[in-house]
Design a protein around this motif. Structure first.
Motif, mmCIF file in Angstrom:
data_model
loop_
_atom_site.group_PDB
_atom_site.id
_atom_site.type_symbol
_atom_site.label_atom_id
_atom_site.label_comp_id
_atom_site.label_asym_id
_atom_site.label_seq_id
_atom_site.Cartn_x
_atom_site.Cartn_y
_atom_site.Cartn_z
ATOM 1 N N SER A 35 0.534 -1.577 -0.427
ATOM 2 C CA SER A 35 -0.222 -0.117 0.015
ATOM 3 C C SER A 35 1.012 1.328 -0.195
ATOM 4 O O SER A 35 0.475 1.750 -0.491
ATOM 5 C CB SER A 35 -0.804 -0.382 0.949
ATOM 6 O OG SER A 35 -0.484 -0.035 2.596
ATOM 7 N N ALA A 36 1.656 1.458 0.691
ATOM 8 C CA ALA A 36 2.914 2.749 0.337
ATOM 9 C C ALA A 36 3.792 2.615 -0.819
ATOM 10 O O ALA A 36 3.467 4.049 -0.664
ATOM 11 C CB ALA A 36 3.608 2.671 2.070
ATOM 12 N N VAL A 37 4.295 1.431 -0.443
ATOM 13 C CA VAL A 37 4.781 1.992 -1.776
ATOM 14 C C VAL A 37 3.618 1.853 -3.270
ATOM 15 O O VAL A 37 4.655 2.452 -4.394
ATOM 16 C CB VAL A 37 5.634 0.531 -2.695
ATOM 17 C CG1 VAL A 37 6.560 0.625 -3.347
ATOM 18 C CG2 VAL A 37 6.989 0.399 -0.879
ATOM 19 N N GLY A 38 3.002 1.438 -3.321
ATOM 20 C CA GLY A 38 1.561 1.659 -4.659
ATOM 21 C C GLY A 38 1.395 3.346 -4.436
ATOM 22 O O GLY A 38 1.215 3.554 -5.484
ATOM 23 N N ALA A 39 1.759 3.957 -3.369
ATOM 24 C CA ALA A 39 1.013 5.444 -2.633
ATOM 25 C C ALA A 39 2.038 6.111 -3.553
ATOM 26 O O ALA A 39 2.422 7.488 -3.800
ATOM 27 C CB ALA A 39 0.674 5.756 -1.908
ATOM 28 N N ASP A 45 8.506 11.054 -2.053
ATOM 29 C CA ASP A 45 8.171 9.917 -2.251
ATOM 30 C C ASP A 45 9.245 8.996 -1.687
ATOM 31 O O ASP A 45 8.719 8.315 -0.731
ATOM 32 C CB ASP A 45 6.987 9.562 -2.050
ATOM 33 C CG ASP A 45 5.556 10.725 -2.354
ATOM 34 O OD1 ASP A 45 4.745 10.687 -2.775
ATOM 35 O OD2 ASP A 45 5.660 11.546 -1.126
ATOM 36 N N LEU A 46 9.650 7.900 -2.480
ATOM 37 C CA LEU A 46 10.282 6.631 -2.950
ATOM 38 C C LEU A 46 12.072 7.697 -2.063
ATOM 39 O O LEU A 46 12.009 6.397 -1.068
ATOM 40 C CB LEU A 46 11.542 7.275 -4.171
ATOM 41 C CG LEU A 46 11.942 5.825 -4.577
ATOM 42 C CD1 LEU A 46 11.153 5.034 -4.549
ATOM 43 C CD2 LEU A 46 12.179 5.788 -6.369
ATOM 44 N N VAL A 47 12.339 8.730 -1.800
ATOM 45 C CA VAL A 47 13.539 9.085 -0.952
ATOM 46 C C VAL A 47 13.003 8.217 0.389
ATOM 47 O O VAL A 47 13.743 7.817 1.672
ATOM 48 C CB VAL A 47 13.726 10.347 -0.829
ATOM 49 C CG1 VAL A 47 14.831 10.359 -0.024
ATOM 50 C CG2 VAL A 47 15.026 10.307 -2.408
ATOM 51 N N LYS A 48 11.657 8.976 1.150
ATOM 52 C CA LYS A 48 10.967 8.760 2.354
ATOM 53 C C LYS A 48 11.282 7.482 3.051
ATOM 54 O O LYS A 48 11.444 7.017 3.707
ATOM 55 C CB LYS A 48 10.248 9.273 2.971
ATOM 56 C CG LYS A 48 9.270 8.905 3.816
ATOM 57 C CD LYS A 48 8.002 10.298 4.031
ATOM 58 C CE LYS A 48 7.388 9.872 5.451
ATOM 59 N NZ LYS A 48 6.771 8.092 5.346
ATOM 60 N N GLU A 114 9.654 -1.888 -7.511
ATOM 61 C CA GLU A 114 10.186 -1.356 -9.438
ATOM 62 C C GLU A 114 9.041 -0.710 -10.049
ATOM 63 O O GLU A 114 9.378 0.028 -10.550
ATOM 64 C CB GLU A 114 10.439 -3.215 -10.386
ATOM 65 C CG GLU A 114 11.444 -3.940 -9.468
ATOM 66 C CD GLU A 114 11.866 -5.240 -10.432
ATOM 67 O OE1 GLU A 114 12.872 -5.422 -11.121
ATOM 68 O OE2 GLU A 114 10.905 -5.797 -10.369
ATOM 69 N N ARG A 115 8.081 -1.033 -9.389
ATOM 70 C CA ARG A 115 6.657 -0.140 -10.295
ATOM 71 C C ARG A 115 6.968 1.251 -9.302
ATOM 72 O O ARG A 115 6.739 2.092 -10.489
ATOM 73 C CB ARG A 115 5.753 -0.769 -9.712
ATOM 74 C CG ARG A 115 5.550 -1.998 -10.637
ATOM 75 C CD ARG A 115 3.680 -2.584 -10.728
ATOM 76 N NE ARG A 115 3.596 -3.132 -9.230
ATOM 77 C CZ ARG A 115 3.686 -3.852 -9.385
ATOM 78 N NH1 ARG A 115 3.635 -4.957 -9.766
ATOM 79 N NH2 ARG A 115 3.245 -4.176 -7.606
ATOM 80 N N ALA A 116 6.957 1.654 -8.475
ATOM 81 C CA ALA A 116 7.201 2.933 -8.246
ATOM 82 C C ALA A 116 8.810 3.298 -8.703
ATOM 83 O O ALA A 116 8.631 4.992 -8.912
ATOM 84 C CB ALA A 116 7.384 2.967 -6.475
ATOM 85 N N TRP A 117 9.739 2.493 -8.636
ATOM 86 C CA TRP A 117 10.544 3.606 -9.742
ATOM 87 C C TRP A 117 10.176 4.344 -11.096
ATOM 88 O O TRP A 117 10.761 4.814 -10.943
ATOM 89 C CB TRP A 117 12.010 2.455 -9.202
ATOM 90 C CG TRP A 117 13.301 2.130 -10.506
ATOM 91 C CD1 TRP A 117 14.330 3.389 -9.548
ATOM 92 C CD2 TRP A 117 13.410 2.831 -11.605
ATOM 93 N NE1 TRP A 117 14.785 3.911 -10.114
ATOM 94 C CE2 TRP A 117 14.800 4.135 -11.729
ATOM 95 C CE3 TRP A 117 12.932 2.700 -12.480
ATOM 96 C CZ2 TRP A 117 15.804 3.955 -12.943
ATOM 97 C CZ3 TRP A 117 13.387 2.546 -13.641
ATOM 98 C CH2 TRP A 117 14.858 3.280 -13.400
ATOM 99 N N GLU A 338 13.850 13.233 8.510
ATOM 100 C CA GLU A 338 13.964 11.866 7.755
ATOM 101 C C GLU A 338 15.373 11.461 7.021
ATOM 102 O O GLU A 338 15.313 10.255 6.811
ATOM 103 C CB GLU A 338 12.436 12.134 6.952
ATOM 104 C CG GLU A 338 11.719 12.554 7.824
ATOM 105 C CD GLU A 338 10.079 13.349 6.529
ATOM 106 O OE1 GLU A 338 8.880 12.869 7.185
ATOM 107 O OE2 GLU A 338 10.826 13.415 5.300
ATOM 108 N N ALA A 339 16.027 11.888 6.937
ATOM 109 C CA ALA A 339 17.165 12.100 6.198
ATOM 110 C C ALA A 339 18.508 12.836 6.633
ATOM 111 O O ALA A 339 17.989 14.060 6.709
ATOM 112 C CB ALA A 339 16.888 12.209 4.664
ATOM 113 N N GLY A 340 19.667 12.604 6.451
ATOM 114 C CA GLY A 340 21.246 13.298 6.255
ATOM 115 C C GLY A 340 22.267 11.810 6.062
ATOM 116 O O GLY A 340 21.979 11.139 5.769
#
Length: 344
Positions: A35-39, A45-48, A114-117, A338-340
């Motif tokens: 569900s999360a990757v599909g969104a 979004d991908l980096v998160k 893969e589909r998200a990418w 969230e990132a760094g």
């Protein structure tokens, strides 16, 4: 010096409180679930989600690189991973998949990644909206640094116009990057609240979780208040010694820690009674949530979740949770990035 350190620790404890992050109490620990990757529809979004997978892997970039080397195939340089997790570079598909496998994301989830990418890649290409084929290559190479087609030699009539457009594209990318840094999007803090409990010397906690009897291993993932350093506790499974929570250095905010249970104690069993017994700590041993993963046919997935705290007594009752020597109960709030660059 001891008194000063104890006072500082007391002040730290007054503001302590790990967060629940995205350790949702649902059926899947990983935000990389379908569900999360599909969104996912944007690079951000991908980096998160990639950053969250890295946090839950409980491994350094050096360890992920070593895992990829042992597996063979696509290499996973630490610098490349750092750029990908910081959002500075759109990853090649092969690199992203090698990263996810090194993080031990279940194989059945990888097609969704893969589909998200592919969606994000297409969105990147669409925003460029070039009018001439040779310009597509120039703009895409400057802006995305991702997988590129073979070099295209433009017609002679276009060669003189290629360089100015490339320069403009590079200047645009630099301007956008500066805006992102100024806006804090590469280190945006999140404030999350969670509740939990803690026990001190002579204390312990106990709970029962469900797993698949076909498991070939079980892993406990603990959400903890990392402000309290040197937390150490012994682990037993159905009364048998199963390892320990090793002491960690203190750090501000929340933390994740994992412990792999011996397969000889978990295989063939549908339920496990876990007991954590205090060994040592500068203050106490705290717990806010446990996520239980089991390995089935070589793939890891979430088997159960125990949400601990006065606000989750229903989860505690469902897992027969008990605590002795309790020193803390309540909610705490922390901010985290969230990132760094510091995620290794």
């Amino acid at each position: 010096m001891v008194k000063r350190g104890q006072a500082a620790q007391a002040r730290s404890r007054q503001g302590r409180g790990p967060v629940n992050g995205d350790l949702d109490g649902g059926s899947d620990l990983r935000s990389g679930g379908a569900s999360a990757v599909g969104a996912v529809n944007s690079h951000e979004d991908l980096v998160k989600l990639l950053t969250e997978e890295f946090a839950r892997a409980d491994a350094s970039l050096r360890e992920l690189q070593a895992r990829a080397d042992r597996a063979g195939g696509t290499r996973l340089p630490r610098a490349t991973c750092a750029d990908m997790l910081a959002g500075r570079r759109f990853p090649k598909k092969a690199v992203m998949m090698a990263f996810l496998r090194a993080c031990r994301v279940p194989e059945q989830q990888l097609p969704a990644w893969e589909r998200a990418w592919e969606r994000v890649r297409i969105a990147h290409l669409s925003t460029a909206a070039p009018t001439e084929p040779d310009h597509t290559v120039a703009i895409d190479r400057a802006a995305h640094q991702g997988p590129m087609p073979d070099t295209v030699v433009p017609p002679a009539s276009h060669r003189r116009r290629r360089t100015p457009l490339l320069v403009l594209a590079m200047l645009s990318v630099l301007a956008i990057s500066a805006a992102i840094v100024a806006g804090g999007l590469w280190g945006r803090p999140r404030t999350i609240t969670d509740d939990g409990r803690a026990f001190g010397p002579g204390g312990s906690s106990r709970f029962t979780v469900s797993v698949d009897p076909a498991n070939t291993g079980v892993r406990l993932i603990r959400l903890l208040d990392a402000n309290v350093p040197q937390q150490r506790a012994a682990i037993t499974v159905n009364g048998a010694p199963a390892g320990e929570w090793k002491p960690l250095l203190g750090s501000a905010g929340w933390g994740y820690q994992s412990a792999d249970l011996p397969a000889r104690l978990t295989a063939g069993r549908s339920s496990l009674t876990i007991v954590n017994t205090f060994v040592s700590s500068l203050w106490d041993f705290n717990e806010f949530r446990y996520v239980v993963q089991h390995q089935i046919n070589g793939a890891w997935s979430t088997a159960d979740t125990v949400d601990i705290g006065p606000g989750h007594t229903d989860s505690e009752a469902a897992h027969d949770y008990h605590i002795t020597g309790q020193t803390f109960r309540g909610s705490r709030t922390f901010s985290y990035s969230e990132a760094g660059e510091s995620i290794e």
